[in-house]
Each structure stands twice: as C-alpha cells, then as structure tokens.
Design an enzyme around this catalytic site. Sequence first.
Site, PDB file in Angstrom:
ATOM      1  N   ASP A  37       0.830  -1.201   0.000  1.00  0.00           N
ATOM      2  CA  ASP A  37       0.000   0.000   0.000  1.00  0.00           C
ATOM      3  C   ASP A  37       0.866   1.253   0.000  1.00  0.00           C
ATOM      4  OD1 ASP A  37      -2.335  -1.392   0.013  1.00  0.00           O
ATOM      5  OD2 ASP A  37      -2.720  -1.173   2.154  1.00  0.00           O
ATOM      6  N   LYS A  59      -4.015   2.893  -2.526  1.00  0.00           N
ATOM      7  CA  LYS A  59      -4.938   3.020  -1.392  1.00  0.00           C
ATOM      8  C   LYS A  59      -4.450   4.079  -0.408  1.00  0.00           C
ATOM      9  CE  LYS A  59      -7.196  -0.783  -0.118  1.00  0.00           C
ATOM     10  NZ  LYS A  59      -8.370  -0.790  -0.961  1.00  0.00           N
ATOM     11  N   MET A 178      -7.194   8.694   9.862  1.00  0.00           N
ATOM     12  CA  MET A 178      -7.638   9.043   8.501  1.00  0.00           C
ATOM     13  C   MET A 178      -8.787  10.057   8.517  1.00  0.00           C
ATOM     14  SD  MET A 178      -7.607   5.139   6.987  1.00  0.00           S
ATOM     15  CE  MET A 178      -8.711   4.555   8.281  1.00  0.00           C
TER      16      MET A 178
END
Length: 512
Positions: A37, A59, A178
């Site tokens: 990732d 991602k 996030m």
Amino acid sequence: MEGGGKVYLVGAGPGDPGLLTLRGREILQRADVILYDALANPVLLDFAPAGAVKIHVGKRAGQHLMPQSEIQAILGRYAREGKTVVRLKGGDPVLFGRGAEEAEFLADQEIPFEIVPGVPSAFAVPIYSGIPVTHRELASSVTIVTGHSRPGPDGGDPIDWAGLARSICKRGTLVVLMGLKSLPAIVARLLQEGAPADTPAATVVSGTYAHQRRVIGTLESLPQLVAEAELQPPALTIFGHVVQSWGRLDWFQSKPLFGRRIVVTRPKDQAASLAAPLRELGAEVIELPVIAIHPLPDAEPLRAAMEHIAQYRWVLFTSPNGVRHFLRTFLDRWGDIRRLQGPRLAAIGPGTAAELVAYHLPCDLQPETTYQQEGLLEALTRESDASGSILIPRAREARTVLPDGLRELGWTVDVVAVYETVGTPPEEIEGAIQAIQRNGADWVTLTSSSTAERFVQLLQSNKGLMQVLGGVRYASIGPITTKTAEGFGLPIAVEAKSSTIEGLVEALVKES
C-alpha cells in the site's frame, strides 16, 4: 489448495522502518511477490530477495490505484502458483486496513494465509509526538475510530459520537485515524454531544518519519489551526488530556537530527555502522547501497602471496574490506589465524584497525590523524627503515599513492587485489529509490570514491531521481572522497574532520 503457496498479511508499522516486526522482516526476506500500500514505507521492499515481484496497489485518502477485488484476485492467483505472497499494509493489517476482508477471501478460497500484526499507528504516532494514549493520572481508556466510516445498515453513522463525547468527559482518549478532511465535522459532532471545548487536542501528520508535523490546540480550536498549517494526509488526531504531556515527553522531535532525511550509500552489509548512529540522533535514514563488495573469482595471486607470508615485514590494509577478504581467504587456506606469523600489521584508520581486532589480531601501526594512503605512508616512514618486502591486499581499483611512495623509498611492494567494487543493480534498491522520489532527501553521504562514482552513475540513469535530489546537500567522509565527488560535479557541503564514520556523523550534527 494445490501448489503449496501461501499469503501473509503483514503489518508494515506506521512508517519508521525500525518498527517493522522481526516476523514481518523474516517473511519479506523470503517473499516471491509483494503487494504493498501507499502507507507502507517503500524502503521495506529492499528486504525482499532479488527478483521478487513488487506491485504497488495504492490506497490512500480516496486514491485507489487498484480496486479491492483485483487485489484479492492477484493474491489468489500467485498463491495458486505456489508463491510466497506478502500483502504489506501500513500499520496493523486488520486495524481499519481491510486485512480481515482479505483474510476472509483467502479462507473462502481455501488458500493458506497468516496474519502478521504490525505496530499500530494509533499507538506509535502519538508517542512519537510526545503523547501517550493512556496515563495513570490523565486517561484510563482509549478508543480508536476511523475518520471516514461507511454508513451503517440503517444508513446512519455507525459511530457512537455521544458515547465518545461522554468518554472524553470521563478523561478517556480518542484517537481518530484518517480523519483530516472530516476533522471540522468530527469536532462539531463531539461539541454537539457535550465534549468540553477546551479538551486538549492534537493532529499529527507523517508520524514517525523525519517530516512528522504536529499541531497542538483544543477540541474547539484544532480545525482552524490544522487548516492554517496546511497539513496533508496521512494524519491522526488525538483528543484528551493526555495531549498536555507532549512538551515533557517530546523525545523524538527534540533529537538533534530530527527532520533530516539522510541517504546512506554504503554497501548493504556495511550501512548499519553509519545508519544506526544517524537514526539514534533522530534522522530518517534511507539506505541506498549503490555499491556491493565482491571477492575476486581468481584468488590464486593472493594464495601465492600467503604461501610466503613470513617473508613480508609488513602487511598494510587500506580498508576493512581488505582485512575481511584477505583473512577469509587465509582461513580457507590455513584454517588457523595463528599461522599469520612474521609480518607486522598496519591499518589505514580506526575502522580498518577494528576489523583486525575483530579477528583477534593486533594493529601494530595506524596514522595518528590522516586516515588515508598519505597518512599511512608517513606513519610507516617514521616507524620503520625502508628495507624488505610489504604486502598490500586491497581493491582491484584503488589509488597508487601508497605503493608508489613505498617503492620510491626502497621497499619491495606486492599489491594483490582481494575484492572488487561493483554497482548495485537498480532493481535491488527499488524501495530506497521510491522512498527518495516520494519525499526527497536533505543529505546524501559519501564514504568512498567508489560510492561517489556509482551514485553519479545512478543519477545519470534515473532522471527522476536526479530531479528530486536537485537541491540535496552532500557530506563527504574525507578529502579523497571530496575530490572524487567534486570531480563528478557533486558539490560537497560538509567534510568530516577525521576520515571516519564518527567524524562524518559529528559533521552532520554540527551542520544541521
């Protein structure tokens, strides 16, 4: 499943490569295929064997290079071919990382798999910012939530914001992963549910890296402060009284080389002697071994010299590699270090002397300050009359100052090549190159003329890398390396006062 393949879902940790687990490193070292990732530090890819297939599946914050279904299909295809497949995921693979979904897919397909936990960013990033997520006097609980959750079965928000606000009121800690873009909405919801406006709060971006940044405020003020700071993902936000500890516990960002990204160009098996002290001082180190040291295929000239080792008055070593390859060949031939009798042993500097000591051999002579061929020539001139024979085991390509000077003084000199320096294939340092291209670098260290030459060759073959490093500063271990580097057009910003690893580290600290 036929084929004997297996998939490993490996947590890469939050960014600092030192936080990769031992099990994770072990699996990477035998991987055939790696799907990684954007949040996995690309330097970890260089643990993989040469020839391993490395697939970037992206991602990050709304940017997906490959849909989840395709990622899972690739995992299954390579596993059925009998390959050892690593799915390398930032942080921990099952903490908001869809690792559980991938494991369920593998289970449904009857594909063997293993989950290798990683150090979660939710715990590591706060403490790298001086913030413990729990503290006996400040917080007895911690809750981790995602900043962009999917709607629940009823179409509503699945996160209990009222419960989280009550937890904050009871001096709990809330960590939001996030959630940079949604921070204003998150804060508004917590305030609406009764969380105190003056609750200490912090947002940290690029946690555990040299370019880590943090913004400290309160629940009410944080969104405006983050907007003014123009922070960019990846980000993590902490709400709770533990945030007030950041000043006293600021162990990482207070290090002298914090914020410096330093490239180490030494051979892979020798990089640690420079990388380790730099990391200890807070630098983010990218190991880019542009050279490799190989023994020569024809060792007959060296074996011939060893047959008559007792005839030499001195054996002069001009590098640790010379010591290493000479003594390995000697032990292969004789099997007993005590057979090395007769000649006295000299080293060009402390590092070479230490290599002799590692083999339980004395260093009878080394220069006092000038750790280069000129210094060794001067030291030997003071120490011994010019009569008899000298053996110099060294690299295939090297300066001739020492043997030429000795011959002019009357010595009989035998120079025997014991190893060669070759360039590292770019595919073997792909991860390091990606790391530099992603975030650049502040310094490139050069510890020999050969590293300078091979580094220039790498730049010439990779225009993208050359562009990223356009403003980088170069640090040299000594005058010979400086002369070579500047001859190739690399401007040296700092040179070690003593031509040693310790001297180079000291110079970088002073300059930074």
